[in-house]
Write a protein that holds these residues in place. Structure first.
Motif, PDB file in Angstrom:
ATOM      1  N   ASN A 218      50.832  48.081  14.141  1.00 38.78           N
ATOM      2  CA  ASN A 218      50.877  47.880  15.583  1.00 38.78           C
ATOM      3  C   ASN A 218      51.692  48.955  16.285  1.00 38.78           C
ATOM      4  O   ASN A 218      51.467  49.259  17.453  1.00 38.78           O
ATOM      5  CB  ASN A 218      51.444  46.494  15.896  1.00 38.78           C
ATOM      6  N   ALA A 219      52.637  49.552  15.581  1.00 36.98           N
ATOM      7  CA  ALA A 219      53.467  50.615  16.146  1.00 36.98           C
ATOM      8  C   ALA A 219      52.690  51.915  16.325  1.00 36.98           C
ATOM      9  O   ALA A 219      53.192  52.851  16.962  1.00 36.98           O
ATOM     10  CB  ALA A 219      54.682  50.862  15.266  1.00 36.98           C
ATOM     11  N   GLY A 220      51.484  51.993  15.753  1.00 37.59           N
ATOM     12  CA  GLY A 220      50.673  53.193  15.902  1.00 37.59           C
ATOM     13  C   GLY A 220      50.345  53.888  14.603  1.00 37.59           C
ATOM     14  O   GLY A 220      50.290  55.109  14.538  1.00 37.59           O
ATOM     15  N   ILE A 221      50.120  53.102  13.549  1.00 43.14           N
ATOM     16  CA  ILE A 221      49.823  53.651  12.211  1.00 43.14           C
ATOM     17  C   ILE A 221      50.928  54.642  11.822  1.00 43.14           C
ATOM     18  O   ILE A 221      50.680  55.824  11.516  1.00 43.14           O
ATOM     19  CB  ILE A 221      48.429  54.330  12.156  1.00 43.14           C
ATOM     20  N   VAL A 222      52.158  54.179  11.846  1.00 41.09           N
ATOM     21  CA  VAL A 222      53.309  55.007  11.497  1.00 41.09           C
ATOM     22  C   VAL A 222      53.460  55.028   9.979  1.00 41.09           C
ATOM     23  O   VAL A 222      53.728  54.001   9.352  1.00 41.09           O
ATOM     24  CB  VAL A 222      54.589  54.482  12.174  1.00 41.09           C
ATOM     25  N   VAL A 223      53.287  56.217   9.398  1.00 42.76           N
ATOM     26  CA  VAL A 223      53.265  56.387   7.939  1.00 42.76           C
ATOM     27  C   VAL A 223      54.564  57.050   7.486  1.00 42.76           C
ATOM     28  O   VAL A 223      54.826  58.211   7.833  1.00 42.76           O
ATOM     29  CB  VAL A 223      52.061  57.241   7.505  1.00 42.76           C
ATOM     30  N   PRO A 224      55.392  56.370   6.701  1.00 44.86           N
ATOM     31  CA  PRO A 224      56.637  56.986   6.234  1.00 44.86           C
ATOM     32  C   PRO A 224      56.361  58.174   5.317  1.00 44.86           C
ATOM     33  O   PRO A 224      55.348  58.207   4.614  1.00 44.86           O
ATOM     34  CB  PRO A 224      57.314  55.852   5.451  1.00 44.86           C
ATOM     35  N   PRO A 225      57.269  59.168   5.301  1.00 44.27           N
ATOM     36  CA  PRO A 225      57.115  60.264   4.341  1.00 44.27           C
ATOM     37  C   PRO A 225      57.268  59.772   2.913  1.00 44.27           C
ATOM     38  O   PRO A 225      57.820  58.695   2.670  1.00 44.27           O
ATOM     39  CB  PRO A 225      58.242  61.229   4.742  1.00 44.27           C
ATOM     40  N   LYS A 226      56.787  60.566   1.982  1.00 45.79           N
ATOM     41  CA  LYS A 226      56.599  60.128   0.595  1.00 45.79           C
ATOM     42  C   LYS A 226      57.831  59.474  -0.042  1.00 45.79           C
ATOM     43  O   LYS A 226      57.738  58.442  -0.674  1.00 45.79           O
ATOM     44  CB  LYS A 226      56.149  61.323  -0.252  1.00 45.79           C
ATOM     45  N   GLY A 227      59.002  60.070   0.102  1.00 46.58           N
ATOM     46  CA  GLY A 227      60.172  59.557  -0.611  1.00 46.58           C
ATOM     47  C   GLY A 227      60.981  58.525   0.140  1.00 46.58           C
ATOM     48  O   GLY A 227      62.039  58.098  -0.342  1.00 46.58           O
ATOM     49  N   TYR A 228      60.483  58.077   1.294  1.00 47.29           N
ATOM     50  CA  TYR A 228      61.266  57.191   2.153  1.00 47.29           C
ATOM     51  C   TYR A 228      61.658  55.888   1.449  1.00 47.29           C
ATOM     52  O   TYR A 228      62.829  55.494   1.434  1.00 47.29           O
ATOM     53  CB  TYR A 228      60.498  56.882   3.439  1.00 47.29           C
ATOM     54  N   PHE A 229      60.679  55.213   0.866  1.00 46.43           N
ATOM     55  CA  PHE A 229      60.973  53.893   0.304  1.00 46.43           C
ATOM     56  C   PHE A 229      61.838  53.980  -0.955  1.00 46.43           C
ATOM     57  O   PHE A 229      62.609  53.061  -1.242  1.00 46.43           O
ATOM     58  CB  PHE A 229      59.671  53.132   0.021  1.00 46.43           C
ATOM     59  N   LYS A 230      61.754  55.087  -1.695  1.00 52.69           N
ATOM     60  CA  LYS A 230      62.643  55.238  -2.855  1.00 52.69           C
ATOM     61  C   LYS A 230      64.094  55.335  -2.397  1.00 52.69           C
ATOM     62  O   LYS A 230      64.985  54.707  -2.981  1.00 52.69           O
ATOM     63  CB  LYS A 230      62.248  56.465  -3.666  1.00 52.69           C
ATOM     64  N   ARG A 231      64.331  56.139  -1.353  1.00 60.14           N
ATOM     65  CA  ARG A 231      65.692  56.251  -0.834  1.00 60.14           C
ATOM     66  C   ARG A 231      66.165  54.902  -0.287  1.00 60.14           C
ATOM     67  O   ARG A 231      67.298  54.463  -0.539  1.00 60.14           O
ATOM     68  CB  ARG A 231      65.738  57.319   0.269  1.00 60.14           C
ATOM     69  N   LEU A 232      65.302  54.228   0.447  1.00 62.08           N
ATOM     70  CA  LEU A 232      65.653  52.928   1.012  1.00 62.08           C
ATOM     71  C   LEU A 232      65.990  51.921  -0.077  1.00 62.08           C
ATOM     72  O   LEU A 232      66.992  51.202   0.004  1.00 62.08           O
ATOM     73  CB  LEU A 232      64.502  52.409   1.877  1.00 62.08           C
ATOM     74  N   LYS A 233      65.179  51.891  -1.124  1.00 61.82           N
ATOM     75  CA  LYS A 233      65.399  50.928  -2.221  1.00 61.82           C
ATOM     76  C   LYS A 233      66.734  51.198  -2.918  1.00 61.82           C
ATOM     77  O   LYS A 233      67.450  50.257  -3.292  1.00 61.82           O
ATOM     78  CB  LYS A 233      64.241  51.020  -3.229  1.00 61.82           C
ATOM     79  N   GLU A 234      67.082  52.470  -3.094  1.00 61.37           N
ATOM     80  CA  GLU A 234      68.368  52.815  -3.714  1.00 61.37           C
ATOM     81  C   GLU A 234      69.531  52.241  -2.903  1.00 61.37           C
ATOM     82  O   GLU A 234      70.481  51.688  -3.464  1.00 61.37           O
ATOM     83  CB  GLU A 234      68.511  54.339  -3.807  1.00 61.37           C
ATOM     84  N   ILE A 235      69.444  52.382  -1.589  1.00 62.83           N
ATOM     85  CA  ILE A 235      70.506  51.880  -0.719  1.00 62.83           C
ATOM     86  C   ILE A 235      70.583  50.354  -0.781  1.00 62.83           C
ATOM     87  O   ILE A 235      71.673  49.774  -0.912  1.00 62.83           O
ATOM     88  CB  ILE A 235      70.275  52.360   0.731  1.00 62.83           C
ATOM     89  N   LEU A 236      69.441  49.695  -0.712  1.00 62.42           N
ATOM     90  CA  LEU A 236      69.424  48.229  -0.736  1.00 62.42           C
ATOM     91  C   LEU A 236      69.930  47.689  -2.072  1.00 62.42           C
ATOM     92  O   LEU A 236      70.697  46.712  -2.103  1.00 62.42           O
ATOM     93  CB  LEU A 236      68.005  47.725  -0.457  1.00 62.42           C
ATOM     94  N   GLU A 237      69.523  48.302  -3.169  1.00 62.58           N
ATOM     95  CA  GLU A 237      69.975  47.833  -4.484  1.00 62.58           C
ATOM     96  C   GLU A 237      71.486  47.989  -4.638  1.00 62.58           C
ATOM     97  O   GLU A 237      72.149  47.150  -5.262  1.00 62.58           O
ATOM     98  CB  GLU A 237      69.237  48.583  -5.593  1.00 62.58           C
ATOM     99  N   LYS A 238      72.040  49.050  -4.065  1.00 58.26           N
ATOM    100  CA  LYS A 238      73.493  49.274  -4.114  1.00 58.26           C
ATOM    101  C   LYS A 238      74.242  48.108  -3.480  1.00 58.26           C
ATOM    102  O   LYS A 238      75.341  47.744  -3.910  1.00 58.26           O
ATOM    103  CB  LYS A 238      73.812  50.584  -3.388  1.00 58.26           C
ATOM    104  N   HIS A 239      73.614  47.477  -2.467  1.00 61.55           N
ATOM    105  CA  HIS A 239      74.266  46.371  -1.749  1.00 61.55           C
ATOM    106  C   HIS A 239      73.670  45.010  -2.121  1.00 61.55           C
ATOM    107  O   HIS A 239      73.934  44.015  -1.440  1.00 61.55           O
ATOM    108  CB  HIS A 239      74.131  46.593  -0.241  1.00 61.55           C
ATOM    109  N   ASN A 240      72.881  44.966  -3.191  1.00 55.85           N
ATOM    110  CA  ASN A 240      72.254  43.711  -3.661  1.00 55.85           C
ATOM    111  C   ASN A 240      71.437  43.031  -2.572  1.00 55.85           C
ATOM    112  O   ASN A 240      71.509  41.816  -2.361  1.00 55.85           O
ATOM    113  CB  ASN A 240      73.317  42.757  -4.208  1.00 55.85           C
ATOM    114  N   ILE A 241      70.657  43.842  -1.859  1.00 60.46           N
ATOM    115  CA  ILE A 241      69.782  43.353  -0.791  1.00 60.46           C
ATOM    116  C   ILE A 241      68.335  43.458  -1.264  1.00 60.46           C
ATOM    117  O   ILE A 241      67.919  44.502  -1.792  1.00 60.46           O
ATOM    118  CB  ILE A 241      69.986  44.182   0.497  1.00 60.46           C
TER     119      ILE A 241
END
Length: 429
Positions: A218-241
């Motif tokens: 709905n935001a306009g087919i906003v496609v994250p760059p390739k490594g975005y979710f890997k970086r995000l997951k690293e941060i979330l796992e560090k905080h047990n989220i």
């Protein structure tokens, strides 16, 4: 005399009997009365190429005979007894989903809508870790119930006058209009890194989960760059989220993978799905790893969730996707469409950006100063509709042409679409 009401009388009844929050596309909307694979037909028999698939629902085509025949047979055999009784369809579908979803996702809970699936996924996360705060992305859309609406980062959809607390929004990975004013890849995923700061200064450290659409539709087919979710997951796992991935709009071969998150090589902790799972039948699901799912032990049910008819539809959809290789078709036809739109972009400067994966492609229309151009979009969408092509419109400013056709669309269909777009865009002022 037509057997159908016609658009004018439909609009009269809509105004009288439907709540005004429900809008509709087009200044002069057709009344659709029939669907056949990638086509729709109005009350006068006019044929349209559907390039939006009922908002990414009809991945396998309208009234697909291989699916509808199985559903019709089930309707005549057993429709509903509720999931408090044993019927095998729901378990067979759950088994199939465990086989096709990424990583260790295994145990499912079935419901009827994407909103309900997202609400359930958020509840499961809270049950699992006993935490209550939540993170989401700006410009995300997750539903219309109180909690999912408050996790939606788009103002036009946030109609609750009393917002829920404990929700924090992070910048979304919108590289064309970076919310942080940076450029990729020099930014080093600054929007993902911002999540670390938000956890530190905006929360109490009691964050249960972060919910994200893999691609913000709905935001306009906003496609994250390739490594975005890997970086995000690293941060979330560090905080047990936990990471909840919302695949309501992107699932089931839409992006050239069975699920869009597979394009990013990341395993969600919980994943939600709906829309295309039923190919028009109302069914949704949230699925998780066993160690998370097994914490949900207190009574929980969804009366219509996974009933025999919707489960039969889900199984038929998964079979059809596999037997007709729709994942590969989505990738090939999506490349054809995206390449064609990029060629048009070189010809028409008001196409500011073309982005997408598989057959989920957006073309953002702009003014010379790069500001959104919703007036140009309205002209294109309305004129293409009159020519027999149905294109979606997305984006915060409603300036993004959304192409999400049934995955059975043909090479000839896309060439025809692009040729007509070229002609219509040559008339844009």
């Amino acid at each position: 005399m037509s057997q159908y009401l016609g658009p004018e009388k439909c609009l009269e009844k809509k105004k009288k009997y439907i709540m005004p929050c429900l809008g509709h596309f087009f200044a002069n909307p057709p009344q659709f009365v029939k669907g056949k694979m990638q086509y729709l037909y109005d009350h006068e028999g006019k044929k349209y190429l559907d390039c939006f698939a009922g908002v990414s629902v009809i991945n396998c085509g309208h009234c697909n005979p291989e699916i509808t025949q199985k559903v019709a047979k089930q309707v005549q055999t057993l429709q509903h007894v509720c999931n408090i009784y044993l019927t095998e369809d729901i378990y067979n579908l759950a088994e199939k989903l465990a086989q096709v979803t990424p990583g260790r996702l295994q145990k499912s809970f079935f419901c009827s809508t994407g909103t309900e699936a997202n609400e359930g996924a958020l509840l499961l996360a809270n049950i699992y870790n006993g935490k209550s705060e939540l993170l989401a992305l700006r410009n995300g859309l997750h539903g219309r119930t109180k909690l999912t609406m408050n996790l939606t980062g788009i103002g036009m959809w946030r109609t609750d006058p009393n917002p829920v607390g404990g929700i924090h929004f992070a910048p979304n990975p919108y590289c064309y209009r970076c919310p942080m004013g940076k450029k990729f890849p020099e930014c080093d995923y600054a929007c993902a890194n911002a999540v670390e700061d938000i956890i530190s200064y905006a929360t109490s450290g009691n964050v249960s989960a972060m919910i994200c659409e893999t691609i913000q539709g709905n935001a306009g087919i906003v496609v994250p760059p390739k490594g975005y979710f890997k970086r995000l997951k690293e941060i979330l796992e560090k905080h047990n989220i936990l990471l909840i991935i919302d695949e309501v709009q992107t699932g089931f071969a839409r992006t050239g993978k069975m699920f869009a998150i597979e394009n990013y090589d990341v395993e969600p902790d919980i994943m939600t799905m709906a829309k295309a799972l039923g190919n028009g039948a109302p069914i949704s699901c949230f699925i998780s790893r066993s160690e998370i799912a097994d914490k949900y032990t207190r009574p929980g049910a969804s009366t219509l969730g996974g009933n025999s008819v919707s489960s039969t539809a889900g199984i038929a959809v998964l079979d059809y996707i596999e037997e007709h290789n729709l994942v590969e078709k989505s990738r090939v036809r999506g490349k054809q469409l995206k390449d064609g739109l990029i060629a048009l972009q070189e010809k028409y400067p008001f196409i500011g950006d073309v982005r997408g994966l598989g057959l989920m492609v957006g073309a953002e229309l702009i003014n010379p100063d790069k500001s959104p151009a919703p007036d140009k979009l309205e002209f294109v969408v309305e004129t293409m509709k009159d020519r027999g092509f149905l294109i979606g419109k997305n984006g915060i400013a409603r300036n993004v042409l959304a192409f999400q056709p049934p995955l059975v669309i043909s090479e000839e269909n896309i060439n025809d679409l692009l040729n007509n777009l070229d002609d219509v865009m040559s008339q844009v002022k």
